[in-house]
Design an enzyme around this catalytic site. Structure first.
Site, mmCIF file in Angstrom:
data_model
loop_
_atom_site.group_PDB
_atom_site.id
_atom_site.type_symbol
_atom_site.label_atom_id
_atom_site.label_comp_id
_atom_site.label_asym_id
_atom_site.label_seq_id
_atom_site.Cartn_x
_atom_site.Cartn_y
_atom_site.Cartn_z
ATOM 1 N N HIS A 7 97.114 -21.285 -77.156
ATOM 2 C CA HIS A 7 97.894 -22.345 -76.466
ATOM 3 C C HIS A 7 99.142 -22.588 -77.301
ATOM 4 C CE1 HIS A 7 98.000 -26.262 -74.023
ATOM 5 N NE2 HIS A 7 99.150 -26.178 -74.683
ATOM 6 N N HIS A 61 103.526 -23.166 -77.375
ATOM 7 C CA HIS A 61 104.830 -23.426 -76.742
ATOM 8 C C HIS A 61 105.908 -22.728 -77.558
ATOM 9 C CE1 HIS A 61 103.298 -26.506 -73.950
ATOM 10 N NE2 HIS A 61 102.450 -26.762 -74.929
ATOM 11 N N LYS A 99 98.420 -21.964 -65.736
ATOM 12 C CA LYS A 99 98.282 -23.242 -66.434
ATOM 13 C C LYS A 99 98.556 -24.386 -65.470
ATOM 14 C CE LYS A 99 98.121 -26.361 -69.674
ATOM 15 N NZ LYS A 99 98.999 -26.584 -70.795
ATOM 16 N N HIS A 127 95.509 -28.793 -68.329
ATOM 17 C CA HIS A 127 95.819 -29.982 -69.140
ATOM 18 C C HIS A 127 95.028 -31.124 -68.514
ATOM 19 C CE1 HIS A 127 98.653 -32.536 -71.663
ATOM 20 N NE2 HIS A 127 97.908 -33.400 -70.987
ATOM 21 N N HIS A 163 93.284 -28.064 -75.193
ATOM 22 C CA HIS A 163 93.419 -29.059 -76.274
ATOM 23 C C HIS A 163 92.481 -30.252 -76.101
ATOM 24 C CE1 HIS A 163 96.018 -30.689 -73.211
ATOM 25 N NE2 HIS A 163 97.019 -29.892 -73.499
ATOM 26 N N ASP A 202 98.646 -25.581 -79.542
ATOM 27 C CA ASP A 202 99.536 -26.484 -78.795
ATOM 28 C C ASP A 202 100.734 -26.860 -79.668
ATOM 29 O OD1 ASP A 202 100.524 -27.854 -76.658
ATOM 30 O OD2 ASP A 202 99.195 -29.587 -76.844
HETATM 31 O O1 DOR Z 1 102.191 -33.127 -76.847
HETATM 32 C C1 DOR Z 1 102.388 -32.248 -76.019
HETATM 33 N N1 DOR Z 1 103.519 -31.528 -76.004
HETATM 34 N N2 DOR Z 1 101.442 -32.027 -75.104
HETATM 35 C C2 DOR Z 1 101.646 -31.183 -74.080
HETATM 36 O O2 DOR Z 1 100.785 -31.045 -73.260
HETATM 37 C C3 DOR Z 1 102.946 -30.501 -73.898
HETATM 38 C C4 DOR Z 1 103.649 -30.385 -75.175
HETATM 39 C C5 DOR Z 1 105.098 -29.979 -75.016
HETATM 40 O O3 DOR Z 1 105.365 -29.065 -74.237
HETATM 41 O O4 DOR Z 1 105.954 -30.574 -75.663
HETATM 42 ZN ZN ZN Z 2 100.622 -27.590 -74.585
#
Ligand code: DOR
Ligand code: ZN
Length: 341
Positions: free
Chosen positions: A13, A15, A95, A134, A168, A240
């Site tokens: 997971h 980003h 997702k 999520h 998460h 995450d």
């Molecule tokens: O804290 C978070 N940030 N939770 C998420 O689900 C998305 C993530 C983000 O993309 O910044």
């Molecule tokens: Zn995330």
């Protein structure tokens, strides 16, 4: 303490963002991990093959010479069968975000009406495409995940062959539900294994620890740690890691997300390896959590990569930056007890 090794570490997971931020953060994951499940909540979100392929080539450019496999995801919508058949070979999962629940999720799902979702979820089930979720409602912030458990149970029961990944997880309740249904699995982050709401807001407010779902109670964290450190086959690591510019965190209206990519594996070594006596068992469970479970759950074959960690102090950089961006990691400027050899 002897060195430990993790084979083919996976971050299920992740980003990576796009443009300049992608160039800054992608090498920090790609240098350590063998692969990662890349989240689709860009602006605009990844909702068709054209955007997906363009993003994949941006990632390839950003990771350069590193051997790192980006496992791509499509932003869930109630797509038709033809569309799903066409994207199957290009994605590892879809997702699902409830609309508006977190960063760039405005065009997510606004109704969990099973009959509306059925054609899409049945096709995914038939084509063996996992659904990553999520799992939060828009209720009271501390209860959002607990309130979502009914939706997980409904989905798991209605689509028993669909692999559903509870992303998460942060609560004791989630550690129970994931074990109750054959088709439920979970990721857990480094920060939710280490923090409670006290760390975020119990003293001075710590914006770099603010994320969705928010960190919970001590008994929640303890249940997550018990499940992860036992090497349970249904739980896998998903950082995450969610970078935002330092200026978007240290301001009024702090963005949600904890940036952990560069220190995630070191933090997990610190959590799993407590003493010399049971180091072999701890190392085996770390291997399951950081790689083997994900390989089995997703049926993937990541590029081979072995990371050796040594029990020596590592001072976490205060910031990571390039010309356009500056990001502050969790534990900025602090010392952790394991480092990559
Ligand atoms: O804290 C978070 N940030 N939770 C998420 O689900 C998305 C993530 C983000 O993309 O910044
Ligand atoms: Zn995330």
């Amino acid at each position: 303490m002897r060195d430990i090794t993790v084979r083919n570490p996976l971050d299920m997971h992740l980003h990576l963002r796009d443009d300049d931020m992608l160039c800054l953060v992608a090498p920090l994951s790609a240098g350590t991990f063998s692969g990662g499940l890349v989240m689709p909540n860009l602006v605009p979100p990844i909702t068709n093959l054209q955007i997906l392929h363009r993003y994949k080539s941006m990632i390839a450019d950003a990771i350069g010479e590193n051997s790192f496999k980006p496992y791509m995801t499509m932003f869930y919508r109630n797509y038709d069968r033809e569309f799903i058949k066409n994207i199957k070979e290009s994605i590892t999962a879809m997702k699902l975000y409830p609309a508006g629940i977190t960063t760039n999720s405005d065009s997510g799902v606004s109704s969990f009406d099973i009959d509306t979702m059925r054609p899409t979820l049945e096709t995914m089930s038939e084509l063996n495409i996992p659904l990553c979720v999520h799992g939060e409602t828009d209720g009271f912030v501390m209860d959002r995940e607990a309130e979502f458990m009914d939706i997980y149970e409904t989905l798991a029961t209605a689509f028993p062959k669909l692999k559903i990944i509870m992303e998460h997880i942060t609560t004791k309740a989630a550690t129970k539900i994931v074990q109750k249904y054959d088709n439920l699995f979970a990721t857990v982050t480094a920060h939710h294994l280490l923090l409670t709401l006290d760390d975020l807001a119990g003293g001075l407010l710590k914006p770099h620890l603010f994320c969705k779902p928010i960190a919970k109670r001590h008994d929640d964290k303890d249940a997550l740690v018990d499940m992860a450190t036992s090497g349970h086959r249904k739980i896998m690591f998903g950082s995450d890691s969610a970078p935002h510019p330092t200026s978007s965190k240290e301001c009024c209206g702090c963005a949600a997300g904890v940036f952990t990519a560069p220190i995630a594996i070191q933090l997990m070594a610190e959590l799993f390896i407590k003493n010399d006596k049971n180091i072999d068992q701890s190392e085996q469970n770390l291997q399951k959590f950081m790689s083997d479970n994900a390989i089995n759950i997703y049926g993937i074959s990541p590029p081979p990569k072995s990371i050796t960690l040594e029990n020596k102090e590592f001072i976490v950089p205060k910031i990571y930056k390039n010309k356009q961006n500056e990001v502050t990691p969790m534990k900025s400027g602090e010392t952790i007890s394991w480092r990559i050899k």
